[in-house]
Design a protein around this motif. Structure first.
Motif, PDB file in Angstrom:
ATOM      1  N   ILE A  94       4.069  13.721  -3.214  1.00 45.31           N
ATOM      2  CA  ILE A  94       3.371  12.610  -2.557  1.00 45.31           C
ATOM      3  C   ILE A  94       2.436  13.163  -1.492  1.00 45.31           C
ATOM      4  O   ILE A  94       2.838  13.951  -0.642  1.00 45.31           O
ATOM      5  CB  ILE A  94       4.378  11.631  -1.933  1.00 45.31           C
ATOM      6  CG1 ILE A  94       5.251  11.066  -3.044  1.00 45.31           C
ATOM      7  CG2 ILE A  94       3.659  10.536  -1.165  1.00 45.31           C
ATOM      8  CD1 ILE A  94       6.454  10.341  -2.543  1.00 45.31           C
ATOM      9  N   ARG A  95       1.200  12.727  -1.552  1.00 47.89           N
ATOM     10  CA  ARG A  95       0.209  13.157  -0.560  1.00 47.89           C
ATOM     11  C   ARG A  95       0.172  12.163   0.581  1.00 47.89           C
ATOM     12  O   ARG A  95       0.136  10.966   0.372  1.00 47.89           O
ATOM     13  CB  ARG A  95      -1.173  13.244  -1.202  1.00 47.89           C
ATOM     14  CG  ARG A  95      -1.228  14.315  -2.232  1.00 47.89           C
ATOM     15  CD  ARG A  95      -2.669  14.530  -2.649  1.00 47.89           C
ATOM     16  NE  ARG A  95      -2.688  15.546  -3.691  1.00 47.89           N
ATOM     17  CZ  ARG A  95      -3.254  15.380  -4.858  1.00 47.89           C
ATOM     18  NH1 ARG A  95      -3.882  14.277  -5.139  1.00 47.89           N
ATOM     19  NH2 ARG A  95      -3.220  16.329  -5.751  1.00 47.89           N
ATOM     20  N   THR A  96       0.188  12.675   1.793  1.00 49.36           N
ATOM     21  CA  THR A  96       0.114  11.797   2.965  1.00 49.36           C
ATOM     22  C   THR A  96      -1.311  11.579   3.396  1.00 49.36           C
ATOM     23  O   THR A  96      -2.217  12.226   3.023  1.00 49.36           O
ATOM     24  CB  THR A  96       0.927  12.363   4.139  1.00 49.36           C
ATOM     25  OG1 THR A  96       0.485  13.680   4.410  1.00 49.36           O
ATOM     26  CG2 THR A  96       2.386  12.368   3.792  1.00 49.36           C
ATOM     27  N   PHE A 137       2.733   5.810   7.503  1.00 51.38           N
ATOM     28  CA  PHE A 137       3.152   6.253   6.174  1.00 51.38           C
ATOM     29  C   PHE A 137       4.200   7.360   6.279  1.00 51.38           C
ATOM     30  O   PHE A 137       5.132   7.423   5.480  1.00 51.38           O
ATOM     31  CB  PHE A 137       1.954   6.720   5.345  1.00 51.38           C
ATOM     32  CG  PHE A 137       2.328   7.067   3.928  1.00 51.38           C
ATOM     33  CD1 PHE A 137       2.846   6.106   3.076  1.00 51.38           C
ATOM     34  CD2 PHE A 137       2.172   8.362   3.452  1.00 51.38           C
ATOM     35  CE1 PHE A 137       3.202   6.421   1.761  1.00 51.38           C
ATOM     36  CE2 PHE A 137       2.521   8.685   2.144  1.00 51.38           C
ATOM     37  CZ  PHE A 137       3.037   7.714   1.302  1.00 51.38           C
ATOM     38  N   SER A 169       2.679   1.774  -3.316  1.00 54.75           N
ATOM     39  CA  SER A 169       1.765   2.191  -4.382  1.00 54.75           C
ATOM     40  C   SER A 169       1.473   3.693  -4.340  1.00 54.75           C
ATOM     41  O   SER A 169       1.051   4.267  -5.338  1.00 54.75           O
ATOM     42  CB  SER A 169       0.451   1.403  -4.301  1.00 54.75           C
ATOM     43  OG  SER A 169      -0.326   1.840  -3.204  1.00 54.75           O
ATOM     44  N   ARG A 170       1.721   4.327  -3.209  1.00 53.90           N
ATOM     45  CA  ARG A 170       1.464   5.760  -3.057  1.00 53.90           C
ATOM     46  C   ARG A 170       2.659   6.625  -3.455  1.00 53.90           C
ATOM     47  O   ARG A 170       2.569   7.852  -3.419  1.00 53.90           O
ATOM     48  CB  ARG A 170       1.056   6.042  -1.614  1.00 53.90           C
ATOM     49  CG  ARG A 170      -0.272   5.363  -1.276  1.00 53.90           C
ATOM     50  CD  ARG A 170      -0.556   5.259   0.192  1.00 53.90           C
ATOM     51  NE  ARG A 170      -0.747   6.542   0.835  1.00 53.90           N
ATOM     52  CZ  ARG A 170      -1.006   6.680   2.126  1.00 53.90           C
ATOM     53  NH1 ARG A 170      -1.113   5.617   2.904  1.00 53.90           N
ATOM     54  NH2 ARG A 170      -1.160   7.880   2.647  1.00 53.90           N
ATOM     55  N   ASN A 212       0.834  -1.204   0.000  1.00 55.03           N
ATOM     56  CA  ASN A 212       0.000   0.000   0.000  1.00 55.03           C
ATOM     57  C   ASN A 212       0.870   1.256   0.000  1.00 55.03           C
ATOM     58  O   ASN A 212       0.626   2.186  -0.778  1.00 55.03           O
ATOM     59  CB  ASN A 212      -0.929  -0.019   1.222  1.00 55.03           C
ATOM     60  CG  ASN A 212      -1.731   1.252   1.340  1.00 55.03           C
ATOM     61  OD1 ASN A 212      -1.228   2.277   1.812  1.00 55.03           O
ATOM     62  ND2 ASN A 212      -2.983   1.197   0.919  1.00 55.03           N
ATOM     63  N   TYR A 213       1.861   1.303   0.860  1.00 55.49           N
ATOM     64  CA  TYR A 213       2.731   2.476   0.945  1.00 55.49           C
ATOM     65  C   TYR A 213       3.518   2.680  -0.348  1.00 55.49           C
ATOM     66  O   TYR A 213       3.631   3.798  -0.842  1.00 55.49           O
ATOM     67  CB  TYR A 213       3.686   2.356   2.122  1.00 55.49           C
ATOM     68  CG  TYR A 213       3.044   2.497   3.486  1.00 55.49           C
ATOM     69  CD1 TYR A 213       1.711   2.887   3.652  1.00 55.49           C
ATOM     70  CD2 TYR A 213       3.770   2.226   4.635  1.00 55.49           C
ATOM     71  CE1 TYR A 213       1.136   3.012   4.908  1.00 55.49           C
ATOM     72  CE2 TYR A 213       3.202   2.359   5.895  1.00 55.49           C
ATOM     73  CZ  TYR A 213       1.890   2.749   6.032  1.00 55.49           C
ATOM     74  OH  TYR A 213       1.335   2.878   7.280  1.00 55.49           O
TER      75      TYR A 213
END
Length: 133
Positions: A131-133, A107, A22-23, A19-20
């Motif tokens: 990158i959006r957190t 994250f 992929s961001r 998941n991380y």
């Protein structure tokens, strides 16, 4: 693109790493593995830039420290483990360790480790600002 693999004996930990990753557009997860033996084949075959590695792997005869110590050539490594007691040992090895993160990793902690990776200048550039957190 930074090619990476994740090695952890716990499926939920692998899913979180996936998941991380992929961001972060500059990261490409080549594979998730619960056994070092399976991961080693891909690491030897592909040009892997980064390994996310757990220290204690219940499905293997060797642990992450043994792997780090005896692997012939390693890419950069970010340790993600619940076994904080191994942190000093890992850092004493003076290998390709970028960071040692203690589970459960947020994250933001993950991004900080990727930022440290970027500072090594041995991997392609990463635009962390996008990158959006």
């Amino acid at each position: 693109m930074i090619k990476c693999v994740a090695i952890d004996d716990e499926a939920p930990a692998l899913d979180l790493i996936e998941n991380y990753v992929s961001r972060i557009p500059e990261l490409e997860l080549i594979g998730k593995f619960q056994r070092l033996s399976d991961a080693k084949r891909i690491i030897e075959k592909e040009k892997i830039d980064l390994i996310f590695l757990d220290i204690v792997l219940n499905h293997d005869d060797i642990n992450g420290i043994h792997f780090l110590k005896y692997a012939p050539k390693l890419p950069k490594v970010i340790i993600i483990s619940s076994h904080y007691e191994f942190k000093a040992t890992v850092h004493e090895l003076q290998l390709s360790i970028v960071d040692f993160l203690v589970k459960t990793v947020t994250f933001e902690q993950f991004l900080d480790a990727i930022h440290r990776l970027k500072l090594t200048k041995e991997v392609p550039s990463i635009d962390l600002e996008s990158i959006r957190t």
